[in-house]
Design a protein around this motif. Structure first.
Motif, PDB file in Angstrom:
ATOM      1  N   ARG A  52       0.832  -1.198   0.000  1.00  0.00           N
ATOM      2  CA  ARG A  52       0.000   0.000   0.000  1.00  0.00           C
ATOM      3  C   ARG A  52       0.874   1.258   0.000  1.00  0.00           C
ATOM      4  O   ARG A  52       1.669   1.485   0.912  1.00  0.00           O
ATOM      5  CB  ARG A  52      -0.954  -0.001   1.190  1.00  0.00           C
ATOM      6  CG  ARG A  52      -2.029  -1.076   1.066  1.00  0.00           C
ATOM      7  CD  ARG A  52      -2.965  -1.096   2.255  1.00  0.00           C
ATOM      8  NE  ARG A  52      -3.684   0.147   2.425  1.00  0.00           N
ATOM      9  CZ  ARG A  52      -4.761   0.508   1.720  1.00  0.00           C
ATOM     10  NH1 ARG A  52      -5.228  -0.303   0.782  1.00  0.00           N
ATOM     11  NH2 ARG A  52      -5.370   1.642   1.945  1.00  0.00           N
TER      12      ARG A  52
ATOM     13  N   SER B 188      -1.227   6.757  -4.172  1.00  0.00           N
ATOM     14  CA  SER B 188      -1.681   6.587  -5.552  1.00  0.00           C
ATOM     15  C   SER B 188      -0.958   7.547  -6.488  1.00  0.00           C
ATOM     16  O   SER B 188      -0.752   7.233  -7.667  1.00  0.00           O
ATOM     17  CB  SER B 188      -3.197   6.780  -5.644  1.00  0.00           C
ATOM     18  OG  SER B 188      -3.595   8.004  -5.065  1.00  0.00           O
TER      19      SER B 188
ATOM     20  N   ARG C 168      -3.277   2.961  -1.963  1.00  0.00           N
ATOM     21  CA  ARG C 168      -3.855   1.812  -2.670  1.00  0.00           C
ATOM     22  C   ARG C 168      -2.758   0.772  -2.863  1.00  0.00           C
ATOM     23  O   ARG C 168      -1.558   1.092  -2.869  1.00  0.00           O
ATOM     24  CB  ARG C 168      -4.457   2.211  -4.006  1.00  0.00           C
ATOM     25  CG  ARG C 168      -3.480   2.739  -5.030  1.00  0.00           C
ATOM     26  CD  ARG C 168      -4.178   2.939  -6.373  1.00  0.00           C
ATOM     27  NE  ARG C 168      -3.294   3.546  -7.358  1.00  0.00           N
ATOM     28  CZ  ARG C 168      -2.409   2.854  -8.087  1.00  0.00           C
ATOM     29  NH1 ARG C 168      -2.295   1.545  -7.910  1.00  0.00           N
ATOM     30  NH2 ARG C 168      -1.644   3.471  -8.974  1.00  0.00           N
TER      31      ARG C 168
END
Length: 320
Positions: free
Chosen positions: A221, A224, A234
């Protein structure tokens, strides 16, 4: 398994912010490190400690001690342009039960001393070294993405089995780790127990270790927008995919479709995902707000990267 004691040494920032893992101890020693060489925040993420049995304070060293038993021992020190991780290789979480089906080995304490540059530099081409530890987790357990198992037990065949794709049972535990014949516990994919102790990665980019070349390693993660720390998190997607077609038939190869059984079943397709062939990219992170190259552990192949962007330190060579 009985409770354990961990020892961490990090920068003065950690002492001031009282960063703590649950149910482990930290030894925090202030270290003079140039700001440009040391990541902002100075060390591992923290969670609230529970079940503290005893507290000892002496000078500038603070140690939290829990009930005696199996010990996770790791020291992280930065000095003279290098980060040094010294550990016994025992995890800070409960390992799986070993021996087990697929892995007949018993984990034992090791003697590791890994070194990596604080200011790593990218090499002209990605670097690969067979038979090396790829990196080390914050808890002192090494990462080794590849395996020693090959088609027909022949390393020269060029077909090496994968540990984390589920086709060959190599006895991985619930933390994506297993044990080598010499007793060394090591991770092949995301170290789930350590990530949980660090508080997870749902709300933050989570530093989980360091590669042998000195660049940081995070979970999948990430922001973005690589250069925007305010952008949403993300999961990063690998740029590797299964090859089309079939493997060569015997005696040239194992035959069958490319299904992920072997590392060679995959190929890198540039820009098909978020990451490069080393499973990394350049961007800002909580520890490096000005930006850095960093690696990610992805949910799909290669899981832990197989190559380095920079030159790995010789201390990660087996027996090094």
């Amino acid at each position: 398994m009985a409770g354990r004691v961990s020892h961490w040494r990090e920068t003065e920032t950690l002492m001031k912010t009282a960063l703590m893992f649950p149910a482990i101890s930290f030894v925090l020693l202030p270290l003079a490190v140039a700001a440009a060489a040391e990541p902002a925040g100075g060390g591992p993420a923290a969670a609230i400690m529970s079940e503290i049995a005893e507290t000892e304070t002496g000078g500038d060293t603070v140690t939290w001690v829990v009930s005696p038993g199996v010990r996770n021992e790791v020291t992280i020190k930065t000095a003279e342009g290098y980060r040094t991780v010294t550990s016994n290789g025992w995890p800070d979480h409960e390992p799986g039960q070993f021996p087990r089906r697929g892995n007949p080995n018993t984990p034992t304490g090791q003697q590791y001393k890994f070194r990596m540059p604080l200011a790593p530099k990218a090499a002209e081409q990605p670097v690969f070294r067979g038979g090396w530890w790829w990196g080390v987790a914050l808890n002192g357990v090494p990462f080794e993405p590849g395996t020693g198992e090959t088609w027909n037990n022949d390393p020269r065949s060029g077909w090496r089995y994968e540990a984390a794709t589920g086709f060959l049972n190599l006895g991985l535990d619930e933390h994506n780790a297993h044990v080598q014949p010499n007793g060394s516990y090591h991770y092949h994919a995301l170290p789930k127990g350590m990530v949980e102790k660090l508080g997870g990665d749902e709300k933050k980019m989570l530093l989980v270790g360091w590669a042998a070349d000195g660049f940081p390693l995070y979970t999948s993660r990430a922001y973005s927008e690589p250069k925007n720390a305010g952008s949403a998190l993300r999961p990063m997607k690998s740029s590797y995919r299964l090859r089309d077609g079939r493997r060569p038939e015997e005696p040239e190869g194992p035959g069958g479709v490319f299904d992920g059984r072997f590392s060679q079943d995959f190929e890198f397709v540039k820009d098909s995902g978020d990451l490069d062939e080393c499973n990394g990219r350049t961007g800002v992170t909580p520890e490096f707000p000005e930006g850095t190259y960093y690696y990610c552990i992805t949910a799909e192949f290669p899981f832990v990267p197989r190559k380095w962007r920079g030159e790995p330190d010789a201390s990660f060579g087996k027996g090094g």
